[in-house]
Design a protein around this motif. Structure first.
Motif, short mmCIF file in Angstrom:
data_model
loop_
_atom_site.label_atom_id
_atom_site.label_comp_id
_atom_site.label_asym_id
_atom_site.label_seq_id
_atom_site.Cartn_x
_atom_site.Cartn_y
_atom_site.Cartn_z
N SER A 37 0.82 -1.06 0.13
CA SER A 37 0.12 -0.07 0.03
C SER A 37 0.87 1.26 0.06
O SER A 37 2.08 1.35 0.41
N ARG A 39 0.07 6.00 0.59
CA ARG A 39 -0.97 6.99 0.51
C ARG A 39 -0.22 8.41 -0.08
O ARG A 39 0.99 8.31 0.44
N ALA A 71 3.45 2.55 -4.45
CA ALA A 71 3.09 1.22 -3.43
C ALA A 71 4.14 0.06 -4.17
O ALA A 71 4.60 -0.91 -3.25
N GLU A 103 -5.47 6.50 -1.67
CA GLU A 103 -5.17 5.27 -0.98
C GLU A 103 -4.91 4.15 -2.08
O GLU A 103 -5.87 3.86 -2.64
N ALA A 104 -3.73 3.80 -2.26
CA ALA A 104 -3.49 2.61 -3.17
C ALA A 104 -3.17 1.43 -2.62
O ALA A 104 -2.38 1.34 -1.41
N ARG A 105 -3.53 0.24 -3.20
CA ARG A 105 -3.25 -1.11 -2.58
C ARG A 105 -3.09 -1.78 -3.72
O ARG A 105 -3.67 -1.87 -4.55
N GLY A 116 -3.33 -3.02 -9.05
CA GLY A 116 -3.64 -2.59 -7.77
C GLY A 116 -4.75 -1.59 -8.09
O GLY A 116 -5.57 -1.53 -9.26
#
Length: 145
Positions: A37, A39, A71, A103-105, A116
């Protein structure tokens, strides 16, 4: 899966290898990286606006792409040639005149591809303004086993 790079390491790498992200002044700020993740925050700035005074789609696209890249870098280490192969965006509501937070995941991190998603909201809100998905090609021998 623990990241190979912490926040300071990813920031230093981006400063060294991708300084053009700050062309015209700093408006993108990597705030955190964690397991799969990241941010990132984008400040409200006139260069990110479209007619009507709202944040433009291309600015949100850049924010999402940078957040996913961060990320991935955090997980696999300093691999500059991990490149975007696909990005898809759903613009859900007008963001207004504010900065944005991405917000990356990572949903999948393989040897050759990373997939992602990114949720983009105003800083003090859960109101989703954009949902993005992306796929990145990872150079051979770079990924976490």
């Amino acid at each position: 899966m623990a990241p190979r790079m912490g926040l300071a390491d990813v920031l230093a790498f981006l400063e060294s290898e991708f300084p053009q992200m700050h062309y015209g002044g700093r408006t993108f700020h990597l705030e955190a990286v964690g397991p799969l993740s990241a941010r990132m925050r984008m400040d409200h700035h006139e260069r990110h606006l479209r007619p009507g005074g709202t944040i433009s789609g291309p600015s949100m696209m850049a924010l999402a792409d940078l957040a996913l890249y961060a990320a991935i870098l955090a997980q696999i280490g300093p691999v500059g040639l991990a490149v975007t192969t696909n990005l898809s965006f759903n613009f859900l509501r007008r963001p207004g005149t504010t900065g944005l937070v991405a917000e990356a995941r990572l949903l999948k991190l393989g040897r050759r591809l990373a997939v992602g998603e990114v949720l983009i909201t105003p800083p003090a809100s859960d109101d989703l303004v954009c949902h993005a998905t992306g796929t990145y090609s990872i150079p051979p021998g770079s990924a976490v086993s």
